[in-house]
Enzyme design. Structure first.
Site, PDB file in Angstrom:
ATOM      1  N   GLN A   1      -9.731  34.832  18.630  1.00 55.56           N
ATOM      2  CA  GLN A   1      -8.953  35.702  17.743  1.00 55.56           C
ATOM      3  C   GLN A   1      -9.464  35.562  16.302  1.00 55.56           C
ATOM      4  OE1 GLN A   1      -6.473  37.901  18.769  1.00 55.56           O
ATOM      5  NE2 GLN A   1      -6.552  38.602  16.664  1.00 55.56           N
TER       6      GLN A   1
ATOM      7  N   ASP B   1     -14.467  40.957  23.873  1.00 51.95           N
ATOM      8  CA  ASP B   1     -14.317  41.699  22.619  1.00 51.95           C
ATOM      9  C   ASP B   1     -15.604  42.437  22.233  1.00 51.95           C
ATOM     10  OD1 ASP B   1     -11.799  41.774  21.578  1.00 51.95           O
ATOM     11  OD2 ASP B   1     -11.997  39.962  20.356  1.00 51.95           O
TER      12      ASP B   1
ATOM     13  N   LYS C   1      -1.386  40.374  23.531  1.00 55.87           N
ATOM     14  CA  LYS C   1      -2.444  40.274  24.548  1.00 55.87           C
ATOM     15  C   LYS C   1      -1.953  39.453  25.743  1.00 55.87           C
ATOM     16  CE  LYS C   1      -5.945  40.882  21.022  1.00 55.87           C
ATOM     17  NZ  LYS C   1      -6.864  40.267  20.054  1.00 55.87           N
TER      18      LYS C   1
END
Ligand code: NAP
Length: 281
Positions: free
Chosen positions: A91, A114, A47
């Protein structure tokens, strides 16, 4: 035919880089990683690399495995309040002493790149312009790029995670597929998958879907990423299936790159949403 996620992701990434280069402000993603899970470290590195490639600023919070929940919460609150941070990503997975749902729901939904906050998931459920989780978003973009018909088709999604299976089923439903969701308690899975015109697999088990479970001429999208003897392989037995289906994604170079490209799209989308609010005030 191969659904070439890598190629499409490269095009999307290039377009994002062009767009970002024309924006005067520096777009910033804050990423929080707790602990040293090796798979998570690889994902975070990817990322970071993708952000660098398109000129998005990457603010990393690499935190100790034993950090108290309150300290993670404080970082999120700080990022929420900072107008120079446009996207926040925590994460997953988080260590077991941290309540992942509570942490995710602290993220301002307009910075939730997300799409995992309850607000964005609810908006997805009710079709209210949500931020869509990157993997299902990337899958839908891939289908669209290859002009794959969805309306009226039998779509089967194996796997019902919040990150992949559930949102993907919802997006397919919005496109008028007849959607079946399968999971670990589904009986006669083979009968279910065999009916699929469109088969999506997000289980996390190498070569879980074998040729006898797939209908001739189906479209097969393999979300799975499994590391076996140092090699990445999917949830579908690609070699066994590829010759009698109409389309299939490879692993790697299928859904993986589309996820990263879609995350970049989400970051820029979040930036625009915040700018629109700022400009309106
Ligand atoms: P997850 O949260 O572990 O969910 C796995 C799902 O598979 C669950 O819903 C589970 O059912 C179902 N399942 C497990 N065993 C099964 C069985 N025997 N029969 C039918 N269903 C079964 O995983 P995830 O986060 O969705 O990820 C799935 C896979 O996709 C993993 O390999 C992951 O690495 C990969 N992934 C790839 C990308 C990408 O960019 N390509 C992104 C995200 C994830 P229950 O709900 O009943 O337990």
């Amino acid at each position: 035919m191969i659904l070439d996620g890598k190629k499409l992701a490269e095009t999307i990434t290039k377009n994002i880089a062009d767009e970002v280069s024309q924006i005067k402000e520096k777009i910033t993603l804050a990423l929080i990683l707790v602990g040293k899970n090796p798979a998570s470290q690889v994902y975070v590195h990817n990322k970071q690399k993708a952000c660098a490639e398109v000129g998005i600023n990457f603010e990393a919070y690499f935190l100790d495995e034993n950090i108290p929940q309150k300290e993670v919460a404080d970082i999120i609150e700080k990022c929420n309040a900072n107008p120079d941070v446009h996207g926040i990503l925590v994460q997953m997975p988080l260590p077991s002493h941290i309540d992942a749902d509570a942490i995710i729901n602290l993220i301002d939904p307009i910075k939730d790149v997300d799409g995992l906050t309850t607000i964005n998931q609810g908006k997805l459920f009710t079709n209210q312009n949500p931020i869509v989780p990157a993997t299902p978003k990337g899958v839908m973009t891939l289908l669209q790029r290859y002009f794959i018909d969805i309306a009226g088709k039998n779509a089967v999604v194996v796997g019902r995670s919040k990150l992949v299976g559930k949102p993907l089923a919802m997006l397919l439903l919005d496109k008028n597929a007849t959607v079946t969701m399968a999971h670990s308690k589904t009986s006669n899975l083979k009968e279910v998958t065999k009916r699929a015109d469109l088969l999506f697999v997000a289980v996390g088990s190498p070569k879980f879907i074998t040729a006898d479970m797939v209908k001739k001429d189906a479209v097969v999208v393999d979300v799975g990423i499994n590391k076996v003897e140092g090699k990445l392989i999917g949830d579908v037995d690609f070699e066994g299936v590829k010759d009698f289906v109409s389309y299939i994604t490879p692993v790697p170079k299928g859904v993986g790159p589309m996820t990263i490209a879609s995350l970049l799209e989400n970051i820029v989308d979040c930036y625009h949403r915040q700018k629109a609010i700022k400009d309106a005030n």
